[in-house]
Design a protein around this motif. Structure first.
Motif, PDB file in Angstrom:
ATOM      1  N   ARG A  30       0.699  -1.244  -0.004  1.00  0.00           N
ATOM      2  CA  ARG A  30       0.049  -0.128  -0.097  1.00  0.00           C
ATOM      3  C   ARG A  30       0.838   1.290   0.017  1.00  0.00           C
ATOM      4  O   ARG A  30       0.387   2.333   0.014  1.00  0.00           O
ATOM      5  CB  ARG A  30      -0.867   0.087   1.305  1.00  0.00           C
ATOM      6  CG  ARG A  30      -1.718  -1.205   1.286  1.00  0.00           C
ATOM      7  CD  ARG A  30      -2.777  -1.248   2.439  1.00  0.00           C
ATOM      8  NE  ARG A  30      -3.864  -2.233   2.698  1.00  0.00           N
ATOM      9  CZ  ARG A  30      -4.885  -2.153   3.279  1.00  0.00           C
ATOM     10  NH1 ARG A  30      -5.430  -1.232   3.833  1.00  0.00           N
ATOM     11  NH2 ARG A  30      -5.448  -3.263   3.374  1.00  0.00           N
ATOM     12  N   GLY A  31       2.275   1.186   0.017  1.00  0.00           N
ATOM     13  CA  GLY A  31       3.035   2.311  -0.077  1.00  0.00           C
ATOM     14  C   GLY A  31       3.693   2.658   1.064  1.00  0.00           C
ATOM     15  O   GLY A  31       4.162   3.814   1.275  1.00  0.00           O
ATOM     16  N   HIS A  32       3.409   1.980   2.421  1.00  0.00           N
ATOM     17  CA  HIS A  32       3.821   2.670   3.638  1.00  0.00           C
ATOM     18  C   HIS A  32       5.104   2.218   3.672  1.00  0.00           C
ATOM     19  O   HIS A  32       5.758   1.235   3.047  1.00  0.00           O
ATOM     20  CB  HIS A  32       2.934   1.821   4.766  1.00  0.00           C
ATOM     21  CG  HIS A  32       1.766   2.110   4.659  1.00  0.00           C
ATOM     22  ND1 HIS A  32       0.863   3.620   4.819  1.00  0.00           N
ATOM     23  CD2 HIS A  32       0.343   1.258   4.692  1.00  0.00           C
ATOM     24  CE1 HIS A  32      -0.355   3.359   4.863  1.00  0.00           C
ATOM     25  NE2 HIS A  32      -0.693   2.130   4.670  1.00  0.00           N
ATOM     26  N   MET A 308      -7.311  -7.187   6.137  1.00  0.00           N
ATOM     27  CA  MET A 308      -8.292  -6.485   7.168  1.00  0.00           C
ATOM     28  C   MET A 308      -7.508  -6.029   8.394  1.00  0.00           C
ATOM     29  O   MET A 308      -7.980  -4.822   8.878  1.00  0.00           O
ATOM     30  CB  MET A 308      -8.913  -8.034   7.829  1.00  0.00           C
ATOM     31  CG  MET A 308     -10.007  -7.503   8.761  1.00  0.00           C
ATOM     32  SD  MET A 308     -11.054  -8.960   9.342  1.00  0.00           S
ATOM     33  CE  MET A 308     -12.068  -8.562  10.673  1.00  0.00           C
ATOM     34  N   PHE A 309      -6.253  -6.513   8.742  1.00  0.00           N
ATOM     35  CA  PHE A 309      -5.574  -5.592   9.730  1.00  0.00           C
ATOM     36  C   PHE A 309      -5.042  -4.405   9.439  1.00  0.00           C
ATOM     37  O   PHE A 309      -5.269  -3.357  10.147  1.00  0.00           O
ATOM     38  CB  PHE A 309      -4.400  -6.554  10.248  1.00  0.00           C
ATOM     39  CG  PHE A 309      -3.567  -6.126  11.324  1.00  0.00           C
ATOM     40  CD1 PHE A 309      -4.006  -6.118  12.617  1.00  0.00           C
ATOM     41  CD2 PHE A 309      -2.345  -5.568  11.005  1.00  0.00           C
ATOM     42  CE1 PHE A 309      -3.077  -5.467  13.536  1.00  0.00           C
ATOM     43  CE2 PHE A 309      -1.587  -4.809  11.950  1.00  0.00           C
ATOM     44  CZ  PHE A 309      -1.994  -4.792  13.091  1.00  0.00           C
ATOM     45  N   ILE A 310      -4.537  -4.228   8.252  1.00  0.00           N
ATOM     46  CA  ILE A 310      -4.025  -3.196   7.743  1.00  0.00           C
ATOM     47  C   ILE A 310      -5.020  -1.918   7.604  1.00  0.00           C
ATOM     48  O   ILE A 310      -4.854  -0.695   8.012  1.00  0.00           O
ATOM     49  CB  ILE A 310      -2.905  -3.194   6.306  1.00  0.00           C
ATOM     50  CG1 ILE A 310      -1.907  -4.095   6.969  1.00  0.00           C
ATOM     51  CG2 ILE A 310      -2.544  -1.815   6.069  1.00  0.00           C
ATOM     52  CD1 ILE A 310      -0.784  -3.548   7.877  1.00  0.00           C
ATOM     53  N   ASP A 311      -6.242  -2.382   6.974  1.00  0.00           N
ATOM     54  CA  ASP A 311      -7.522  -1.441   7.002  1.00  0.00           C
ATOM     55  C   ASP A 311      -7.737  -0.642   8.336  1.00  0.00           C
ATOM     56  O   ASP A 311      -7.751   0.135   8.714  1.00  0.00           O
ATOM     57  CB  ASP A 311      -8.628  -2.439   6.695  1.00  0.00           C
ATOM     58  CG  ASP A 311      -8.568  -2.388   5.201  1.00  0.00           C
ATOM     59  OD1 ASP A 311      -7.883  -1.970   4.436  1.00  0.00           O
ATOM     60  OD2 ASP A 311      -9.472  -3.447   4.686  1.00  0.00           O
ATOM     61  N   ALA A 312      -7.564  -1.877   9.424  1.00  0.00           N
ATOM     62  CA  ALA A 312      -8.028  -1.365  11.031  1.00  0.00           C
ATOM     63  C   ALA A 312      -6.947  -0.510  11.397  1.00  0.00           C
ATOM     64  O   ALA A 312      -7.298   0.554  12.068  1.00  0.00           O
ATOM     65  CB  ALA A 312      -8.268  -2.796  11.773  1.00  0.00           C
ATOM     66  N   LEU A 313      -5.629  -0.955  11.082  1.00  0.00           N
ATOM     67  CA  LEU A 313      -4.419   0.006  11.393  1.00  0.00           C
ATOM     68  C   LEU A 313      -4.433   1.324  10.992  1.00  0.00           C
ATOM     69  O   LEU A 313      -4.339   2.396  11.850  1.00  0.00           O
ATOM     70  CB  LEU A 313      -3.221  -0.647  11.073  1.00  0.00           C
ATOM     71  CG  LEU A 313      -1.737   0.006  11.636  1.00  0.00           C
ATOM     72  CD1 LEU A 313      -1.911   0.347  13.218  1.00  0.00           C
ATOM     73  CD2 LEU A 313      -0.605  -0.695  10.819  1.00  0.00           C
TER      74      LEU A 313
END
Length: 318
Positions: A30-32, A308-313
């Protein structure tokens, strides 16, 4: 967003099964920007918490989940934790005094504006074994004590029990004592350090033959699949570290009842990621330090737990 992972050394990762790697790969996609350090690299100085961190990138063919090396890292340099968009505490147990000290340092960093996940105080407040005591409606007969007589009485009442230390991980130190009581005294003495440490005793649940289920809670919501870790041969432990076979399967109605009851409570306390353990219909542990099983669920079901985890983060870090 710059994301710092506080974890074990990167060169020890077994990326084909590592949940932290799955998080890293999704974040990078995602570019992080990724950084890493170990708890021993944390320091408090001049009123601020910093760490010697290494910026790194994920390299090689991502389809090769056993490649080595899998990352390229820059030289370490000091950086304040408050300067990161998110800091993820992903150090594996044991939950010893150095781990506790790391949570104290992270809490100081929070006071300066760092965004830490899971919240350091919440990690300390939730013993992975004892946290089930807050939800007795989901717990099979259980006793926690250092009193040998009470442990013997619990065995006499239930006949077939499991004994384990409160600070173990990966199935270490787990014993089954059946009705004959073979070695009960020796096991109690060893686990309790001759009565100086508390021990957990639980009624043996024969449903373990169908697996010790890992239920993941992310951002206050359950992942729709569990990983049932099934003991092999004569083993009573389903832990993957103890040779258990992982089988992903949908949540049962009881799994979902447990998950939706605990998820909002734990999320409100700052626990972005939780791994509940359940055997049959019964909750056995609440894992908050470094929950795993992302990779196995992703590979077997196609459900993208890491996404799902990175969405929540991203939502939590703002």
């Amino acid at each position: 967003m710059n994301i710092l992972f506080i974890a074990d050394p990167l060169d020890r990762f077994q990326i084909y099964k590592d949940s932290t790697y799955a998080m890293m790969a999704e974040a990078a996609a995602r570019g992080h920007t990724l950084y890493a350090c170990e708890p021993g690299h944390l320091a408090w100085s001049g009123g601020e918490v910093e760490a010697n961190v290494r910026r790194f990138t994920i390299t090689g063919d991502l389809a090769d989940k056993r490649r080595s090396p899998w990352f390229a890292a820059e030289a370490a340099s000091p950086r304040l934790l408050k300067d990161f968009g998110a800091v993820l505490m992903r150090k594996d147990p044991p939950f010893d005094m150095e781990y506790v000290t790391a949570t104290w340092l992270l809490e100081l960093a929070e006071r300066s504006g760092a965004r830490i996940f899971n919240k350091p105080q919440a990690i300390r407040d939730h013993s992975e074994k004892l946290a089930i005591g807050e939800f007795p409606q989901f717990v099979a007969p259980t006793l926690v004590t250092r009193d040998a007589a009470r442990l013997r009485a619990f065995h006499a009442e239930h006949g077939d029990i499991i004994l384990k230390p409160l600070d173990g991980m990966g199935g270490m130190g787990v014993f089954r004592v059946t009705a004959d009581g073979m070695n009960l005294g020796s096991i109690i003495e060893m686990l309790s350090h001759d009565g100086s440490r508390s021990v957990m005793a639980q009624k043996f649940l024969p449903e373990i033959k169908n697996g010790d289920k890992r239920i993941l809670l992310i951002g206050g919501q359950p992942v729709p699949y569990v990983l049932a870790r099934i003991p092999q041969g004569s083993e009573v432990r389903g832990n993957l570290a103890a040779g258990g076979l992982g089988r992903a399967q949908p949540l049962t109605d009881r799994d979902r009842e447990i998950a939706v009851t605990l998820a909002p409570v734990l999320f409100e306390r700052g626990l972005l990621l939780v791994g509940l353990d359940a055997i049959g219909d019964w909750l056995t542990e609440v894992n908050v330090t470094s929950p795993t099983c992302f990779r196995e669920i992703m590979d077997q079901t196609g459900f993208d737990v890491a996404a799902m985890f990175i969405d929540a983060l991203e939502r939590a870090a703002g």
